[in-house]
Write a protein that holds these residues in place. Structure first.
Motif, PDB file in Angstrom:
ATOM      1  N   MET A  89       0.830  -1.212   0.000  1.00 24.02           N
ATOM      2  CA  MET A  89       0.000   0.000   0.000  1.00 24.02           C
ATOM      3  C   MET A  89       0.860   1.256   0.000  1.00 24.02           C
ATOM      4  SD  MET A  89      -3.047  -1.345   2.568  1.00 24.02           S
ATOM      5  CE  MET A  89      -3.279   0.245   3.262  1.00 24.02           C
ATOM      6  N   MET A  90       1.932   1.252   0.786  1.00 26.88           N
ATOM      7  CA  MET A  90       2.794   2.433   0.835  1.00 26.88           C
ATOM      8  C   MET A  90       3.527   2.640  -0.484  1.00 26.88           C
ATOM      9  SD  MET A  90       4.193   2.632   4.727  1.00 26.88           S
ATOM     10  CE  MET A  90       4.230   0.907   5.176  1.00 26.88           C
ATOM     11  N   LEU A  91       4.071   1.569  -1.047  1.00 28.97           N
ATOM     12  CA  LEU A  91       4.764   1.702  -2.332  1.00 28.97           C
ATOM     13  C   LEU A  91       3.798   2.087  -3.443  1.00 28.97           C
ATOM     14  CD1 LEU A  91       7.362  -1.212  -2.202  1.00 28.97           C
ATOM     15  CD2 LEU A  91       7.718   1.225  -1.721  1.00 28.97           C
ATOM     16  N   ASP A  92       2.564   1.603  -3.356  1.00 24.25           N
ATOM     17  CA  ASP A  92       1.558   1.964  -4.363  1.00 24.25           C
ATOM     18  C   ASP A  92       1.214   3.446  -4.317  1.00 24.25           C
ATOM     19  OD1 ASP A  92       1.417  -0.619  -5.333  1.00 24.25           O
ATOM     20  OD2 ASP A  92      -0.412  -1.120  -4.229  1.00 24.25           O
ATOM     21  N   GLY A  93       1.521   4.107  -3.223  1.00 19.80           N
ATOM     22  CA  GLY A  93       1.275   5.540  -3.128  1.00 19.80           C
ATOM     23  C   GLY A  93       2.278   6.369  -3.906  1.00 19.80           C
ATOM     24  N   VAL A  94       3.511   5.885  -4.038  1.00 22.56           N
ATOM     25  CA  VAL A  94       4.556   6.675  -4.693  1.00 22.56           C
ATOM     26  C   VAL A  94       5.039   6.070  -6.009  1.00 22.56           C
ATOM     27  CG1 VAL A  94       6.561   5.664  -3.505  1.00 22.56           C
ATOM     28  CG2 VAL A  94       6.611   8.057  -4.213  1.00 22.56           C
ATOM     29  N   LEU A  95       5.002   4.760  -6.145  1.00 20.42           N
ATOM     30  CA  LEU A  95       5.562   4.129  -7.343  1.00 20.42           C
ATOM     31  C   LEU A  95       4.878   4.563  -8.639  1.00 20.42           C
ATOM     32  CD1 LEU A  95       7.688   2.305  -8.550  1.00 20.42           C
ATOM     33  CD2 LEU A  95       6.256   0.332  -7.953  1.00 20.42           C
ATOM     34  N   PRO A  96       3.565   4.698  -8.692  1.00 22.95           N
ATOM     35  CA  PRO A  96       2.962   5.183  -9.936  1.00 22.95           C
ATOM     36  C   PRO A  96       3.480   6.570 -10.345  1.00 22.95           C
ATOM     37  CG  PRO A  96       1.294   4.160  -8.581  1.00 22.95           C
ATOM     38  CD  PRO A  96       2.538   4.279  -7.727  1.00 22.95           C
ATOM     39  N   ILE A  97       3.743   7.430  -9.370  1.00 19.89           N
ATOM     40  CA  ILE A  97       4.294   8.750  -9.674  1.00 19.89           C
ATOM     41  C   ILE A  97       5.717   8.609 -10.196  1.00 19.89           C
ATOM     42  CG2 ILE A  97       4.951  10.998  -8.700  1.00 19.89           C
ATOM     43  CD1 ILE A  97       2.682  10.486  -6.592  1.00 19.89           C
ATOM     44  N   LEU A  98       6.517   7.765  -9.569  1.00 19.70           N
ATOM     45  CA  LEU A  98       7.887   7.531 -10.038  1.00 19.70           C
ATOM     46  C   LEU A  98       7.898   7.025 -11.473  1.00 19.70           C
ATOM     47  CD1 LEU A  98       9.370   5.780  -6.864  1.00 19.70           C
ATOM     48  CD2 LEU A  98       9.922   8.094  -7.682  1.00 19.70           C
ATOM     49  N   VAL A  99       7.027   6.072 -11.775  1.00 20.64           N
ATOM     50  CA  VAL A  99       6.962   5.509 -13.130  1.00 20.64           C
ATOM     51  C   VAL A  99       6.531   6.579 -14.130  1.00 20.64           C
ATOM     52  CG1 VAL A  99       5.749   3.847 -14.616  1.00 20.64           C
ATOM     53  CG2 VAL A  99       6.606   3.129 -12.363  1.00 20.64           C
ATOM     54  N   ALA A 100       5.510   7.360 -13.771  1.00 18.24           N
ATOM     55  CA  ALA A 100       5.041   8.416 -14.677  1.00 18.24           C
ATOM     56  C   ALA A 100       6.143   9.447 -14.924  1.00 18.24           C
ATOM     57  CB  ALA A 100       3.787   9.075 -14.117  1.00 18.24           C
ATOM     58  N   MET A 101       6.880   9.816 -13.882  1.00 18.69           N
ATOM     59  CA  MET A 101       7.986  10.759 -14.059  1.00 18.69           C
ATOM     60  C   MET A 101       9.057  10.174 -14.966  1.00 18.69           C
ATOM     61  SD  MET A 101       8.432  12.227 -10.167  1.00 18.69           S
ATOM     62  CE  MET A 101       9.818  13.314 -10.549  1.00 18.69           C
ATOM     63  N   ALA A 102       9.410   8.920 -14.725  1.00 16.95           N
ATOM     64  CA  ALA A 102      10.431   8.271 -15.550  1.00 16.95           C
ATOM     65  C   ALA A 102       9.967   8.161 -17.000  1.00 16.95           C
ATOM     66  CB  ALA A 102      10.758   6.888 -14.984  1.00 16.95           C
ATOM     67  N   ASP A 103       8.701   7.841 -17.200  1.00 15.97           N
ATOM     68  CA  ASP A 103       8.174   7.750 -18.565  1.00 15.97           C
ATOM     69  C   ASP A 103       8.204   9.119 -19.240  1.00 15.97           C
ATOM     70  OD1 ASP A 103       7.762   5.038 -18.260  1.00 15.97           O
ATOM     71  OD2 ASP A 103       5.574   5.184 -18.108  1.00 15.97           O
TER      72      ASP A 103
END
Length: 122
Positions: A76-90
């Motif tokens: 749950m905690m990683l799901d809070g930030v990982l989508p943002i990290l992926v979108a930034m990287a993309d």
């Protein structure tokens, strides 16, 4: 007011101040936990430079941690930030890829959301 997260001359994200501060704190905690540089530079009066090489490695590591996790609260905690990290990287065209079926499935799910990563001028 908002922050800018830049790779070179390109702004890849422009969140509100409070969102940016929460994001930076979370990234720092993950960087400390996994003992890997995040590539997220210092806050210079609302401007944050991203080191694309370090950031790419950091995103890949967080993705791997999430994909192999069996802990509900960690997920749950990683799901809070990982989508943002992926979108930034993309948005920065950093080429994040899944090395396992679980990682590829996670990336597919996150990318299907098409998170808006608007820069201040957009």
């Amino acid at each position: 007011m908002s922050y800018t997260f830049d790779i070179g001359d390109d702004t890849i994200w422009g969140p509100a101040n409070s969102v940016a501060r929460i994001f930076i704190g979370t990234v720092k905690a993950l960087s400390d936990e996994y003992r890997i540089p995040s590539g997220v530079g210092d806050d210079l009066m609302g401007m944050v430079e991203i080191d694309p090489i370090a950031f790419s490695g950091f995103v890949q590591r967080v993705l791997a941690e999430r994909a192999m996790s069996l802990h509900l609260y960690k997920d749950m905690m990683l799901d809070g930030v990982l989508p943002i990290l992926v979108a930034m990287a993309d948005r920065g065209r950093l080429g994040i890829v899944g090395g396992t079926p679980e990682e590829r499935a996670y990336l597919e799910e996150v990318r299907a959301r098409r998170l808006p990563m608007l820069a201040p001028s957009e």
